[in-house]
Design a protein around this motif. Structure first.
Motif, PDB file in Angstrom:
ATOM      1  N   THR A 147       1.020  -0.710  -0.014  1.00 59.94           N
ATOM      2  CA  THR A 147       0.374  -0.243   0.434  1.00 59.94           C
ATOM      3  C   THR A 147       1.186   1.520   0.076  1.00 59.94           C
ATOM      4  OG1 THR A 147      -1.862  -1.163   1.296  1.00 59.94           O
ATOM      5  CG2 THR A 147      -1.900   1.036   1.207  1.00 59.94           C
ATOM      6  N   VAL A 148       1.840   1.372   0.692  1.00 60.10           N
ATOM      7  CA  VAL A 148       2.774   2.202   1.385  1.00 60.10           C
ATOM      8  C   VAL A 148       3.552   2.247  -0.570  1.00 60.10           C
ATOM      9  CG1 VAL A 148       4.402   3.586   1.895  1.00 60.10           C
ATOM     10  CG2 VAL A 148       2.890   2.601   3.360  1.00 60.10           C
ATOM     11  N   VAL A 149       4.471   1.644  -0.771  1.00 63.06           N
ATOM     12  CA  VAL A 149       5.456   1.686  -2.095  1.00 63.06           C
ATOM     13  C   VAL A 149       3.901   2.121  -3.755  1.00 63.06           C
ATOM     14  CG1 VAL A 149       6.494   0.254  -3.313  1.00 63.06           C
ATOM     15  CG2 VAL A 149       7.060   0.405  -0.963  1.00 63.06           C
ATOM     16  N   GLU A 150       3.109   1.875  -3.095  1.00 64.79           N
ATOM     17  CA  GLU A 150       2.172   1.922  -4.773  1.00 64.79           C
ATOM     18  C   GLU A 150       2.052   3.386  -4.430  1.00 64.79           C
ATOM     19  OE1 GLU A 150       0.644   2.053  -8.009  1.00 64.79           O
ATOM     20  OE2 GLU A 150       1.146  -0.059  -6.935  1.00 64.79           O
ATOM     21  N   ARG A 151       1.519   3.594  -2.927  1.00 62.88           N
ATOM     22  CA  ARG A 151       0.636   5.325  -2.928  1.00 62.88           C
ATOM     23  C   ARG A 151       2.397   6.215  -3.136  1.00 62.88           C
ATOM     24  NH1 ARG A 151      -3.591   4.085   1.030  1.00 62.88           N
ATOM     25  NH2 ARG A 151      -5.094   2.870   0.150  1.00 62.88           N
ATOM     26  N   ILE A 152       2.930   6.058  -2.732  1.00 62.97           N
ATOM     27  CA  ILE A 152       4.468   6.981  -3.085  1.00 62.97           C
ATOM     28  C   ILE A 152       4.941   6.172  -4.335  1.00 62.97           C
ATOM     29  CG2 ILE A 152       6.442   7.271  -2.148  1.00 62.97           C
ATOM     30  CD1 ILE A 152       5.784   6.258   0.594  1.00 62.97           C
TER      31      ILE A 152
END
Length: 156
Positions: A147-152
């Protein structure tokens, strides 16, 4: 810039989560890096470069692509590759596809070193993180990371 009275501060649970994540990251990174250095004489960046190259087609990547994958500047990567070259782990070659830029190529010695280091590195990752968690926690960690990687850094 937001003024201090307008700042959406973290609530106590968010603050504990943030500080817990920071402490977790520091502890795991420090222990795994220490184990890697003791077990194989490699730094984290050495291991990252060698593993990236060992998994790449032809055991090679463009210097800029390697820098991008490691979130480094091209200059920093170039200096690091130079030091790894001096140790016989990698070599630079002119890009065979278009003659522009350089490719970093894993040497036979570099492949030997990463193949020797990988089992001990995985054992350290297991000892310092994976084996401390339940299967459900690992699945949750994977979901959080995705989730974090995809959003950043959304995949294009």
């Amino acid at each position: 810039m937001a003024r201090i009275e307008e700042t959406p501060w973290l609530d106590p649970g968010q603050q504990r989560a943030w500080r817990g994540y920071r402490r977790l990251r520091l502890l795991v990174d420090t222990r795994v890096a220490r184990d890697l250095a003791v077990d194989s004489g490699l730094s984290d960046p050495d291991y990252d470069v060698l593993s990236e190259l060992s998994e790449a087609a032809g055991h090679r990547r463009r210097l800029g692509e390697l820098a991008e994958r490691m979130l480094w500047s091209q200059s920093r990567m170039s200096h690091h590759v130079k030091r790894m070259q001096q140790r016989g782990l990698v070599r630079r070659e002119e890009c065979a596809r278009d003659g522009r830029g350089a490719e970093v190529v894993l040497t036979a010695e570099g492949l030997r070193v990463i193949e020797e280091a990988a089992p001990r590195h995985v054992a350290s990752v297991r000892r310092n993180l994976i084996d401390l968690l339940s299967a459900e926690q690992i699945a949750m960690l994977e979901q959080i990371a995705d989730t974090v990687v995809e959003r950043i850094e959304p995949r294009t």
